[in-house]
Design a protein around this motif. Structure first.
Motif, PDB file in Angstrom:
ATOM      1  N   SER A   3      51.748  71.854  39.600  1.00  0.00           N
ATOM      2  CA  SER A   3      53.127  72.008  39.156  1.00  0.00           C
ATOM      3  C   SER A   3      54.025  72.146  40.373  1.00  0.00           C
ATOM      4  CB  SER A   3      53.248  73.250  38.275  1.00  0.00           C
ATOM      5  OG  SER A   3      54.581  73.451  37.889  1.00  0.00           O
ATOM      6  N   THR A   4      55.284  71.740  40.214  1.00  0.00           N
ATOM      7  CA  THR A   4      56.229  71.826  41.330  1.00  0.00           C
ATOM      8  C   THR A   4      56.930  73.170  41.397  1.00  0.00           C
ATOM      9  OG1 THR A   4      58.009  70.842  40.013  1.00  0.00           O
ATOM     10  CG2 THR A   4      56.662  69.338  41.337  1.00  0.00           C
ATOM     11  N   GLY A   5      56.703  74.058  40.429  1.00  0.00           N
ATOM     12  CA  GLY A   5      57.326  75.376  40.471  1.00  0.00           C
ATOM     13  C   GLY A   5      57.330  76.053  39.128  1.00  0.00           C
ATOM     14  N   GLY A   6      58.108  77.142  39.009  1.00  0.00           N
ATOM     15  CA  GLY A   6      58.133  77.931  37.795  1.00  0.00           C
ATOM     16  C   GLY A   6      59.428  77.875  37.024  1.00  0.00           C
ATOM     17  N   GLU A   7      60.329  77.016  37.424  1.00  0.00           N
ATOM     18  CA  GLU A   7      61.598  76.878  36.718  1.00  0.00           C
ATOM     19  C   GLU A   7      61.473  75.906  35.558  1.00  0.00           C
ATOM     20  OE1 GLU A   7      64.312  78.754  37.405  1.00  0.00           O
ATOM     21  OE2 GLU A   7      62.949  79.748  38.792  1.00  0.00           O
ATOM     22  N   TRP A   8      62.407  75.943  34.617  1.00  0.00           N
ATOM     23  CA  TRP A   8      62.355  75.116  33.404  1.00  0.00           C
ATOM     24  C   TRP A   8      62.261  73.628  33.708  1.00  0.00           C
ATOM     25  CZ3 TRP A   8      65.897  71.365  32.200  1.00  0.00           C
ATOM     26  CH2 TRP A   8      67.068  71.347  32.951  1.00  0.00           C
ATOM     27  N   ASN A   9      62.895  73.176  34.777  1.00  0.00           N
ATOM     28  CA  ASN A   9      62.934  71.746  35.084  1.00  0.00           C
ATOM     29  C   ASN A   9      61.852  71.311  36.062  1.00  0.00           C
ATOM     30  OD1 ASN A   9      64.034  73.019  37.280  1.00  0.00           O
ATOM     31  ND2 ASN A   9      65.727  71.599  37.526  1.00  0.00           N
ATOM     32  N   SER A  10      60.882  72.167  36.348  1.00  0.00           N
ATOM     33  CA  SER A  10      59.753  71.802  37.209  1.00  0.00           C
ATOM     34  C   SER A  10      58.861  70.804  36.481  1.00  0.00           C
ATOM     35  CB  SER A  10      58.942  73.042  37.571  1.00  0.00           C
ATOM     36  OG  SER A  10      59.736  73.964  38.273  1.00  0.00           O
ATOM     37  N   ASP A  11      58.154  69.993  37.236  1.00  0.00           N
ATOM     38  CA  ASP A  11      57.239  69.018  36.650  1.00  0.00           C
ATOM     39  C   ASP A  11      55.806  69.514  36.727  1.00  0.00           C
ATOM     40  OD1 ASP A  11      59.075  67.043  35.967  1.00  0.00           O
ATOM     41  OD2 ASP A  11      59.009  66.125  37.948  1.00  0.00           O
ATOM     42  N   VAL A  12      55.045  69.197  35.680  1.00  0.00           N
ATOM     43  CA  VAL A  12      53.608  69.476  35.649  1.00  0.00           C
ATOM     44  C   VAL A  12      52.911  68.121  35.637  1.00  0.00           C
ATOM     45  CG1 VAL A  12      51.716  70.520  34.363  1.00  0.00           C
ATOM     46  CG2 VAL A  12      53.963  71.607  34.352  1.00  0.00           C
ATOM     47  N   ALA A  13      52.033  67.871  36.608  1.00  0.00           N
ATOM     48  CA  ALA A  13      51.287  66.610  36.670  1.00  0.00           C
ATOM     49  C   ALA A  13      50.078  66.713  35.750  1.00  0.00           C
ATOM     50  CB  ALA A  13      50.839  66.319  38.098  1.00  0.00           C
ATOM     51  N   VAL A  14      50.004  65.801  34.768  1.00  0.00           N
ATOM     52  CA  VAL A  14      48.948  65.796  33.760  1.00  0.00           C
ATOM     53  C   VAL A  14      48.253  64.447  33.807  1.00  0.00           C
ATOM     54  CG1 VAL A  14      48.473  65.953  31.295  1.00  0.00           C
ATOM     55  CG2 VAL A  14      50.275  67.347  32.289  1.00  0.00           C
ATOM     56  N   LYS A  15      46.920  64.455  33.903  1.00  0.00           N
ATOM     57  CA  LYS A  15      46.163  63.204  33.930  1.00  0.00           C
ATOM     58  C   LYS A  15      45.276  63.127  32.696  1.00  0.00           C
ATOM     59  CE  LYS A  15      43.261  60.333  36.856  1.00  0.00           C
ATOM     60  NZ  LYS A  15      43.687  59.157  36.198  1.00  0.00           N
ATOM     61  N   ALA A  16      45.485  62.088  31.907  1.00  0.00           N
ATOM     62  CA  ALA A  16      44.617  61.773  30.759  1.00  0.00           C
ATOM     63  C   ALA A  16      44.174  60.337  30.991  1.00  0.00           C
ATOM     64  CB  ALA A  16      45.366  61.956  29.448  1.00  0.00           C
ATOM     65  N   ALA A  17      44.596  59.415  30.162  1.00  0.00           N
ATOM     66  CA  ALA A  17      44.297  58.003  30.399  1.00  0.00           C
ATOM     67  C   ALA A  17      45.124  57.499  31.579  1.00  0.00           C
ATOM     68  CB  ALA A  17      44.599  57.189  29.150  1.00  0.00           C
ATOM     69  N   ARG A  18      46.260  58.131  31.786  1.00  0.00           N
ATOM     70  CA  ARG A  18      47.122  57.787  32.922  1.00  0.00           C
ATOM     71  C   ARG A  18      47.794  59.061  33.402  1.00  0.00           C
ATOM     72  NH1 ARG A  18      52.369  57.603  30.872  1.00  0.00           N
ATOM     73  NH2 ARG A  18      52.439  57.432  28.622  1.00  0.00           N
ATOM     74  N   LEU A  19      48.384  59.006  34.564  1.00  0.00           N
ATOM     75  CA  LEU A  19      49.081  60.160  35.119  1.00  0.00           C
ATOM     76  C   LEU A  19      50.453  60.277  34.469  1.00  0.00           C
ATOM     77  CD1 LEU A  19      49.051  62.442  37.199  1.00  0.00           C
ATOM     78  CD2 LEU A  19      50.047  60.860  38.824  1.00  0.00           C
ATOM     79  N   ALA A  20      50.822  61.446  34.041  1.00  0.00           N
ATOM     80  CA  ALA A  20      52.127  61.692  33.442  1.00  0.00           C
ATOM     81  C   ALA A  20      52.695  62.987  34.009  1.00  0.00           C
ATOM     82  CB  ALA A  20      51.997  61.801  31.927  1.00  0.00           C
ATOM     83  N   HIS A  21      53.993  63.126  33.899  1.00  0.00           N
ATOM     84  CA  HIS A  21      54.655  64.357  34.309  1.00  0.00           C
ATOM     85  C   HIS A  21      55.371  64.929  33.100  1.00  0.00           C
ATOM     86  CE1 HIS A  21      54.004  62.411  38.171  1.00  0.00           C
ATOM     87  NE2 HIS A  21      53.919  63.633  38.629  1.00  0.00           N
ATOM     88  N   VAL A  22      55.178  66.212  32.860  1.00  0.00           N
ATOM     89  CA  VAL A  22      55.767  66.905  31.729  1.00  0.00           C
ATOM     90  C   VAL A  22      56.658  68.002  32.281  1.00  0.00           C
ATOM     91  CG1 VAL A  22      55.275  68.278  29.666  1.00  0.00           C
ATOM     92  CG2 VAL A  22      53.692  66.484  30.370  1.00  0.00           C
ATOM     93  N   ARG A  23      57.846  68.131  31.726  1.00  0.00           N
ATOM     94  CA  ARG A  23      58.728  69.215  32.147  1.00  0.00           C
ATOM     95  C   ARG A  23      58.094  70.539  31.734  1.00  0.00           C
ATOM     96  NH1 ARG A  23      64.727  68.383  30.831  1.00  0.00           N
ATOM     97  NH2 ARG A  23      64.488  67.006  32.608  1.00  0.00           N
ATOM     98  N   LEU A  24      58.113  71.510  32.632  1.00  0.00           N
ATOM     99  CA  LEU A  24      57.450  72.792  32.403  1.00  0.00           C
ATOM    100  C   LEU A  24      57.948  73.486  31.137  1.00  0.00           C
ATOM    101  CD1 LEU A  24      55.423  74.891  33.294  1.00  0.00           C
ATOM    102  CD2 LEU A  24      57.154  75.832  34.833  1.00  0.00           C
TER     103      LEU A  24
END
Length: 57
Positions: A25-46
């Motif tokens: 994750s890029t941090g602990g704020e609401w707009n930080s991104d979480v890198a998630v890998k399943a079939a492809r890499l995705a970024h989810v807002r925290l």
């Protein structure tokens, strides 16, 4: 507002039960991104991560 940062590891997507890997994750704020890998890499807002994913058991 500060959010709990997910630790790297395995999580389950709530809507369909697919296992995913959290890479970091890029941090602990609401707009930080979480890198998630399943079939492809995705970024989810925290602020949405805990609504969509739960720890895999």
């Amino acid at each position: 507002m500060s959010y709990e940062i997910p630790k790297p590891g395995r999580y389950r997507r709530i809507k369909d039960g697919v296992l995913v890997q959290v890479l970091g994750s890029t941090g602990g704020e609401w707009n930080s991104d979480v890198a998630v890998k399943a079939a492809r890499l995705a970024h989810v807002r925290l602020e949405n991560f805990w609504k969509k994913y739960e720890e895999a058991k």
